[in-house]
Design an enzyme around this catalytic site. Structure first.
Site, PDB file in Angstrom:
ATOM      1  N   GLY A 228      -3.962  -2.658   1.962  1.00 28.73           N
ATOM      2  CA  GLY A 228      -5.068  -1.361   1.683  1.00 28.73           C
ATOM      3  C   GLY A 228      -6.448  -2.011   2.375  1.00 28.73           C
ATOM      4  O   GLY A 228      -6.491  -2.636   3.383  1.00 28.73           O
ATOM      5  N   SER A 229      -7.441  -1.420   1.690  1.00 29.60           N
ATOM      6  CA  SER A 229      -8.832  -1.479   2.533  1.00 29.60           C
ATOM      7  C   SER A 229      -9.252  -3.045   2.430  1.00 29.60           C
ATOM      8  O   SER A 229     -10.457  -3.323   2.879  1.00 29.60           O
ATOM      9  CB  SER A 229      -9.824  -0.414   1.903  1.00 29.60           C
ATOM     10  OG  SER A 229      -9.414   0.862   2.140  1.00 29.60           O
ATOM     11  N   THR A 230      -8.743  -3.805   1.503  1.00 25.61           N
ATOM     12  CA  THR A 230      -9.262  -5.321   1.869  1.00 25.61           C
ATOM     13  C   THR A 230      -9.028  -5.847   2.908  1.00 25.61           C
ATOM     14  O   THR A 230      -9.905  -6.703   3.551  1.00 25.61           O
ATOM     15  CB  THR A 230      -8.508  -6.214   0.568  1.00 25.61           C
ATOM     16  OG1 THR A 230      -6.979  -6.028   0.867  1.00 25.61           O
ATOM     17  CG2 THR A 230      -8.626  -5.843  -0.776  1.00 25.61           C
ATOM     18  N   PHE A 231      -8.138  -5.306   3.717  1.00 27.76           N
ATOM     19  CA  PHE A 231      -8.057  -5.684   5.188  1.00 27.76           C
ATOM     20  C   PHE A 231      -9.221  -5.306   6.175  1.00 27.76           C
ATOM     21  O   PHE A 231      -9.581  -5.745   7.230  1.00 27.76           O
ATOM     22  CB  PHE A 231      -6.714  -5.093   5.811  1.00 27.76           C
ATOM     23  CG  PHE A 231      -5.902  -5.899   6.291  1.00 27.76           C
ATOM     24  CD1 PHE A 231      -5.736  -7.249   5.991  1.00 27.76           C
ATOM     25  CD2 PHE A 231      -5.203  -5.631   7.716  1.00 27.76           C
ATOM     26  CE1 PHE A 231      -4.769  -8.077   6.607  1.00 27.76           C
ATOM     27  CE2 PHE A 231      -4.396  -6.469   8.176  1.00 27.76           C
ATOM     28  CZ  PHE A 231      -3.971  -7.614   7.649  1.00 27.76           C
ATOM     29  N   LYS A 232     -10.123  -4.362   5.689  1.00 32.10           N
ATOM     30  CA  LYS A 232     -11.424  -4.057   6.502  1.00 32.10           C
ATOM     31  C   LYS A 232     -12.188  -5.252   6.680  1.00 32.10           C
ATOM     32  O   LYS A 232     -12.838  -5.314   7.482  1.00 32.10           O
ATOM     33  CB  LYS A 232     -12.090  -2.815   5.898  1.00 32.10           C
ATOM     34  CG  LYS A 232     -11.187  -1.491   5.929  1.00 32.10           C
ATOM     35  CD  LYS A 232     -11.818  -0.456   5.361  1.00 32.10           C
ATOM     36  CE  LYS A 232     -10.986   1.075   5.275  1.00 32.10           C
ATOM     37  NZ  LYS A 232     -11.320   1.844   4.178  1.00 32.10           N
TER      38      LYS A 232
END
Length: 654
Positions: free
Chosen positions: A293-297
């Protein structure tokens, strides 16, 4: 009438028979003595000699401070010789009561034709004492090594457990089985007429125990991590969770926890109770890939900042919450119009991240994902690690680049994510995570010693510092998705994530989700990276709601345990005149501004030449050890400046 044979002929015939018999006997003797002699000798030796294996105690496993996590104790095992005892012995009911087994089960065992049977392996001492008091001929006890975990469930998924024959089956116990178990030794004994062993030459001393394993774990940090994770999973009404605490400068794992867990003293207790035993034993932090999810940003941000294709102030139109990429719609959790890249990270806009990824391009993004270690095993010394799932860039479509920017369509493990955030925290160098510091044999000689290993530099120290600033906004700025991770005394840099889970039957996404928060603290001089995952929460699915508070609780305990001091309270100067009233509207400092209080600068991640040039230009007296890039420094980054500017730098080869 046929005339009879002469006496001489009859004698010759009889003599011929005897000669033939003697020839057969001679041939048989030759066969037994020469051709089958060695085999018969071995059979005779097997009947009259016994070979018994002495298994040493398994070596202890301790944490980084010497706290015992796994020990070996002598426990009595009870066996019988059915031929001596007899299945109908009147003492059977009393024996069954002493062993706490049904009489019919005991009688069935003793009806075996085997000369030796175990009645109870690793029995309780009180059971062995009760059996000995009965004095039943044919029932005996022998001491066997029993593995004991004094803290019960603590670090169960790292330690693993052993089987009844003292063989490692999971975790460190399995991975380092050869050195922990030690070298068994065989001894020989004579057998009497009843087949019992007689040590006519005396009994030799037991072999030395196995090697001592010293882990990187801190028992206090591990305990706090397990406790806070369990409370977070319960509060979210989730099915499980995982947490990893990592030293970003070295790659040492300070804690690794999973919920549900188990007690390695009784590893099959859940199995006997009918629960999902394998789910409890599985080390999800390294075996279960999930979409981040958005931790990949944070990884996307590191790539675009390093490549110089995006600045924090660049603006992106976020389509008021819905954007069509071909036939695929991309949604934001909240509608946004124009956002700067810093705000894209702060508010976690999927649409903004997709547009940033398009500016970077698939080839370059894929190269950075590989550099950060995704799609590859980290090499942590635990069995069962999976590499995650990342398809080759040649198979990506436009929608793949878009969804990969916010952590969909790619699978990672919690340990991989902790290591990747560690690279941002330490100035841009990916370190290999490890759980074993060293192994010592019984004499104290070092069998194995792990040192920090820099896998590669993934981004520059400057890019890592910029990404850290962006991640601080997520926690510190109003409206940031990670506000619940904020600490009172320390700055936090981190990122929330909320990811859908894949339905394994249909291949599409299900309604089940994983909420996560990954960050490091203190953000200005990182000591730990903490990754928290909450699996299938039943309350809110947002990582900022279910995982960020768990991060906060773990971080508070860890920083106290490590003795990290908070900032000193500022002492305001005595004004010469009454100060002017403060304005009603206070302008926040820019996220890119330098810290207001000067301190020791960070040299982490710099090459030897660059670090020496900068340090000496600022008046530092530098001592350097190692080669490669700076992985640790004393004083730490951000520490108050001393009168004497002495700086020690430790370098490791990438």
């Amino acid at each position: 009438m046929t005339p009879g044979r002469s006496p001489q002929a009859r004698m010759l015939a009889v003599a011929g028979v005897f000669v033939g018999l003697f020839a057969l006997i001679a041939l048989r003797a030759v066969d037994l003595a020469i051709f089958r002699g060695p085999e018969l000798a071995r059979m005779a030796a097997a009947q009259h000699r016994a070979r018994i294996e002495l298994t040493p105690h398994r070596g202890p496993i301790v944490d980084r401070n010497g706290e015992a996590l796994a020990l070996s104790l002598d426990m009595p095992s009870i066996y019988a010789r059915p031929r001596e005892l007899g299945a109908q012995d009147p003492g059977l009911p009393a024996l069954a009561a002493a062993l706490h087994v049904p009489v019919k089960d005991l009688r069935a065992k003793l009806s075996s034709r085997q000369p030796f049977i175990w009645l109870k392996r690793q029995a309780q001492p009180r059971e062995a004492e009760a059996v000995e008091r009965l004095g039943i001929h044919g029932v005996y006890t022998v001491a066997e090594g029993h593995r004991f975990y004094p803290h019960n469930t603590l670090a169960a998924h790292v330690l693993g457990f052993v089987g009844i024959d003292s063989q490692g089956l999971e975790g460190v116990e399995r991975r380092f089985e050869r050195v922990i178990r030690g070298q068994a030794r065989d001894i020989e004994a004579d057998r009497d007429a009843h087949g019992q062993a007689m040590f006519t030459g005396g009994v030799q001393a037991m072999p030395d125990e196995g090697s001592r394993v010293e882990l990187t774990l801190d028992a206090g940090i591990q305990d706090a991590t397990e406790r806070e994770l369990a409370e977070g999973v319960a509060a979210a009404r989730a099915v499980g969770g995982a947490a990893v605490v990592l030293d970003p400068a070295t790659g040492e794992v300070l804690a690794l926890a999973n919920v549900p867990t188990y007690d390695p003293n009784e590893p099959d207790a859940g199995h006997r109770a009918g629960r999902h035993w394998r789910d409890r034993v599985r080390n999800r932090a390294i075996t279960d890939p999930y979409e981040p999810g958005s931790t990949f940003k944070a990884i996307l941000a590191a790539a675009v900042i390093e490549e110089g294709v995006v600045k924090p102030t660049d603006m992106f139109f976020c389509e008021n919450g819905r954007w069509q990429v071909g036939k695929w719609p991309i949604h934001d959790s909240h509608p946004h119009g124009w956002l700067s890249f810093a705000e894209v990270i702060q508010y976690s806009s999927n649409i903004g991240a997709s547009k940033v990824a398009e500016r970077l391009g698939a080839e370059r993004y894929y190269r950075y994902l590989r550099a950060f270690g995704f799609g590859q095993r980290t090499g942590i010394e635990l069995p069962g690690e999976t590499p995650g799932i990342m398809r080759p860039v040649g198979s990506w479509a436009r929608i793949d680049l878009a969804v990969h920017s916010f952590g969909q369509g790619v699978s990672v493990t919690p340990v991989q994510m902790a290591a990747a955030f560690g690279a941002i925290a330490n100035g841009g160098v990916l370190m290999r995570p490890f759980v074993v510091r060293r192994i010592l044999d019984p004499s104290g000689a070092v069998v194995l010693e792990n040192a920090p290993v820099a896998v590669r530099r993934v981004v520059s120290a400057r890019a890592a510092a910029t990404v850290t600033t962006l991640l601080r906004r997520v926690v510190e700025e109003k409206g940031g998705t990670g506000e619940k991770a904020r600490l009172d005394d320390f700055p936090v840099a981190g990122k929330t994530g909320t990811a859908q889970k894949v339905n394994l039957r249909t291949g599409g996404y299900s309604s089940k989700r994983i909420g996560s928060f990954i960050g490091f603290v203190p953000a200005d001089r990182p000591r730990v990276v903490i990754a928290v995952l909450i699996d299938e929460p039943g309350t809110s699915s947002y990582g900022g709601v279910v995982a960020a508070p768990v991060f906060r609780s773990i971080a508070n305990t860890v920083l106290k345990r490590l003795g990290v001091a908070g900032p000193l309270p500022a002492v305001p100067p005595v004004p010469a005149a009454p100060p002017a009233p403060l304005p009603v509207r206070v302008q926040r400092a820019s996220a890119d501004a330098a810290p207001a209080v000067p301190g020791t600068p960070s040299f982490l991640g710099l090459s030897r030449r660059e670090a020496l040039t900068r340090a000496r230009a600022s008046g530092w007296d530098v001592e350097v050890t190692g080669v490669g890039y700076v992985s640790a420094q004393t004083p730490a980054p951000g520490a108050p400046l001393a009168t004497e500017r002495r700086l020690a730098l430790r370098l490791v080869r990438p």
